[in-house]
Design a protein around this motif. Structure first.
Motif, PDB file in Angstrom:
ATOM      1  N   UNK A 175      -5.071  -9.209 -11.020  1.00 58.92           N
ATOM      2  CA  UNK A 175      -3.924  -9.273 -10.115  1.00 58.92           C
ATOM      3  C   UNK A 175      -3.146  -7.968 -10.260  1.00 58.92           C
ATOM      4  N   UNK A 176      -2.677  -7.422  -9.151  1.00 62.36           N
ATOM      5  CA  UNK A 176      -1.931  -6.164  -9.187  1.00 62.36           C
ATOM      6  C   UNK A 176      -0.527  -6.393  -8.643  1.00 62.36           C
ATOM      7  N   UNK A 177       0.452  -5.756  -9.280  1.00 61.95           N
ATOM      8  CA  UNK A 177       1.846  -5.803  -8.826  1.00 61.95           C
ATOM      9  C   UNK A 177       2.435  -4.402  -8.936  1.00 61.95           C
ATOM     10  N   UNK A 178       3.536  -4.173  -8.255  1.00 57.09           N
ATOM     11  CA  UNK A 178       4.234  -2.888  -8.320  1.00 57.09           C
ATOM     12  C   UNK A 178       5.690  -3.131  -8.691  1.00 57.09           C
ATOM     13  N   UNK A 179       6.231  -2.200  -9.477  1.00 55.84           N
ATOM     14  CA  UNK A 179       7.624  -2.268  -9.923  1.00 55.84           C
ATOM     15  C   UNK A 179       8.203  -0.866  -9.810  1.00 55.84           C
ATOM     16  N   UNK A 180       9.163  -0.677  -8.900  1.00 53.34           N
ATOM     17  CA  UNK A 180       9.586   0.687  -8.586  1.00 53.34           C
ATOM     18  C   UNK A 180      11.094   0.792  -8.371  1.00 53.34           C
ATOM     19  N   UNK A 226      -0.150   0.756   3.448  1.00 50.24           N
ATOM     20  CA  UNK A 226      -0.635  -0.622   3.404  1.00 50.24           C
ATOM     21  C   UNK A 226      -0.587  -1.174   1.979  1.00 50.24           C
ATOM     22  N   UNK A 227       0.552  -0.991   1.333  1.00 52.71           N
ATOM     23  CA  UNK A 227       0.677  -1.355  -0.080  1.00 52.71           C
ATOM     24  C   UNK A 227       0.469  -2.848  -0.337  1.00 52.71           C
ATOM     25  N   UNK A 228       0.800  -3.678   0.647  1.00 52.01           N
ATOM     26  CA  UNK A 228       0.636  -5.111   0.450  1.00 52.01           C
ATOM     27  C   UNK A 228      -0.832  -5.514   0.314  1.00 52.01           C
ATOM     28  N   UNK A 229      -1.726  -4.652   0.740  1.00 54.42           N
ATOM     29  CA  UNK A 229      -3.148  -4.961   0.599  1.00 54.42           C
ATOM     30  C   UNK A 229      -3.636  -4.697  -0.825  1.00 54.42           C
ATOM     31  N   UNK A 230      -2.845  -3.941  -1.590  1.00 54.00           N
ATOM     32  CA  UNK A 230      -3.192  -3.647  -2.982  1.00 54.00           C
ATOM     33  C   UNK A 230      -2.423  -4.531  -3.953  1.00 54.00           C
ATOM     34  N   UNK A 231      -1.129  -4.734  -3.653  1.00 51.10           N
ATOM     35  CA  UNK A 231      -0.246  -5.408  -4.602  1.00 51.10           C
ATOM     36  C   UNK A 231       0.143  -6.798  -4.117  1.00 51.10           C
TER      37      UNK A 231
END
Length: 204
Positions: free
Chosen positions: A106-111, A126-131
Motif C-alpha cells: 500500500x502506498x501513501x503520501x505525506x507532504x 495522476x497521483x491518486x493512481x499511485x497513492x
C-alpha cells in the motif's frame, strides 16, 4: 511486524520541490520577469509560505503578498502561478519505482504543501493512481514534524505504525514518526533509496 505500507514525502522525493532553491531555471525566470533577487524571493517566501502551506490563505493571496514583500517591479499573480507550474517535474525514475512497489505494498503520501499546489500535482501526475491516501498540511492544517499529522495518516490507512515505512528527504521529520513506531528512510536519491528498501526487505 511485516511492512505493508510505504509513506512517501512528495517534494524532492517523488516530485521537484515547491520553491526555487532546487531549480536555478525557476529562480532565474522569476528574477528576470519580476526584477527580484534571491534574497527578495526568500523574504517573500518566508513571509507567506507558512500561511499558504497550512491552508490559511489562497494561492492568489500568497502570490500577491509574496510579490509585494519581494518588491517585485510588477504584481502579476497569473504569471507567477504559471512560472511555478512550468518548472514542476517528477524526480527521475521515481514513478517507475512507485508502480513496481504498488504491486506489493500500500502506498501513501505525506507532504507539506498548499491545497492548490497539491490539487495541481494530483491532476497533472495522476497521483491518486499511485497513492491510496494523500495527507497534506494544506488540507489537514497540520504539518510535519507535528506528530498529529503522522497519526492522521495512520488513521486514514487504518493501520498500525509498525507496518509502515516513511521516506522523506528532511531529517527533522523522521524522529516523530519513529517515536510512533514507524520505520524511516532519509531520502538522498533513487539509487540510495532502492538500496535502503532492500535492507528493509522491501521487494519490487
Amino acid at each position: 511486524m511485516t511492512i505493508t505500507t510505504l509513506i512517501f514525502d512528495l517534494g524532492n522525493v517523488v516530485l521537484t520541490n515547491d520553491w526555487h532553491y532546487d531549480c536555478h531555471e525557476k529562480f532565474q525566470a522569476y528574477s528576470d520577469y519580476f526584477d527580484i533577487t534571491y534574497d527578495d524571493m526568500e523574504r517573500g517566501w518566508n513571509a507567506f509560505w507558512p500561511q499558504f502551506s497550512m491552508g490559511k490563505i489562497t494561492e492568489d493571496e500568497f502570490w500577491n503578498g509574496f510579490l509585494k514583500t519581494a518588491s517585485a517591479k510588477k504584481i502579476d499573480i497569473n504569471h507567477a502561478k504559471e512560472l511555478w507550474r512550468k518548472y514542476q517535474k517528477p524526480i527521475r525514475n521515481m514513478f517507475d519505482l512507485l508502480r513496481k512497489l504498488k504491486q506489493h505494498y500500500r502506498l501513501a503520501a505525506l507532504s507539506t504543501i498548499s491545497r492548490e499546489w497539491l490539487d495541481y500535482k494530483k491532476e497533472k501526475y495522476n497521483l491518486d493512481s499511485y497513492f491510496e491516501v494523500i495527507v497534506s498540511s494544506g488540507y489537514s492544517g497540520v504539518a510535519k514534524p507535528d506528530p498529529k499529522i503522522y497519526r492522521i495518516v495512520l488513521e486514514k490507512l487504518n493501520i498500525k505504525p509498525e507496518e509502515c515505512l516513511f521516506i522523506d528527504d528532511s531529517q527533522k521529520t523522521l524522529p516523530p514518526a519513529e517515536e510512533l513506531g514507524i520505520k524511516t528512510i532519509l531520502f538522498s536519491g533513487r539509487l540510495d533509496l532502492e538500496k535502503n528498501l532492500k535492507e528493509f526487505g522491501i521487494k519490487y
